[in-house]
Design an enzyme around this catalytic site. Sequence first.
Site, short mmCIF file in Angstrom:
data_model
loop_
_atom_site.label_atom_id
_atom_site.label_comp_id
_atom_site.label_asym_id
_atom_site.label_seq_id
_atom_site.Cartn_x
_atom_site.Cartn_y
_atom_site.Cartn_z
N ASP A 215 1.81 -0.38 6.65
CA ASP A 215 2.83 -0.10 5.47
C ASP A 215 3.55 -1.50 5.67
OD1 ASP A 215 3.99 2.09 3.94
OD2 ASP A 215 5.60 0.93 4.85
N GLU A 257 2.45 1.37 -1.05
CA GLU A 257 2.44 0.32 -0.19
C GLU A 257 1.82 0.34 1.11
OE1 GLU A 257 6.64 1.87 0.52
OE2 GLU A 257 5.18 1.87 -0.90
#
Length: 356
Positions: A215, A257
Amino acid sequence: MDAKLFDNSHTIRASLLSGVSLFLTGMSAFFALFYMIKLNSFTSGFVEVLFCCYSARIYYLSKKNQHRDRDVRNFVYLIVLLITYGNASLPLANYNLLWTTLCPLLMYALLGRKHGLYASITILILQLGILSYRSFNSNEISLINLLINMISSYATVWLISHIYEGNRRDVEQTLSSLASRDALTSTHNRLALTTAFGHFERHRHEEQLSLLIIDLDFFKSINDRYGHDVGDKVLIETSQLIMQVVGDDNLFRIGGEEFCVTLFNHSIAQAEKVGERIRNLVATNPYVYNDNHIHLTLSVGICEYQTGYHLGDLLRMADKELYRAKESGRNQVRLCPATPQDAELETDVVQQKAQN
């Protein structure tokens, strides 16, 4: 993930193989009785019985989806040998050519374009040799008429099969790419991850698996400050950096993301080294867009497959370590504990630190 996993050809060919093998099982049983009772040809009848048994076995394997590529190839070439035996032993007639001219359809449908082409050429040369030899040594049928019928009909079916299989494969690859790829980064998506893990579960006795959840740190602030266009460019460039380490087949975008990496035949210790390489590569990469210099870091959670785990279990456990990496300051790699007892012990330690 193997790029060929997300491929409907295997499913299509398994269904076709099932139908063809069942049909030929019945046909060979009929011809076995016909040869033995009507023609008193016990040799031909015995050959048909053997083929009937083998065809029934292929049907069973295809229905259970337990067949392999070599089973399909063996079955196809056994059909070719059976047709060749018929052309070599039975009286010559134009109707003998029917089964031969149908071969390209079967070759391309079951073997694909490349192997279908090779097999079709082999069959044509073999059958022409047999028919020419028999025609020269008997007056059963005119050689010229036989070869004209053979070549013209075979070439027509061959050309149609070759063009159709090529177009079908191109369309399938396009649709598979659209279904299995992320539109922005062109990495694989969650559906492709599910497919890859399903393949791993069927072959888990042969492989290890470590799964990484990645992430990007403070990615929302990049979108807020520089705009979503820059944010998209960051995602694309980051995915390309990760692919430099793990390759295209092992990278999946599973969230805004958030990325996932599958490392087959990697222990968790080896996966940790890969995670650190990715983290260092991204942290030292200069992200520059329109004179805007962006410093980006990421956090990684890693979990190793254990017997009985499902994909959801791996994702949840790796995501839990990712959350701990975020809570501990970001820009780091965290590993799942080896056993549930280790996980409970680590949780107690974290809680005690929080209380102190």
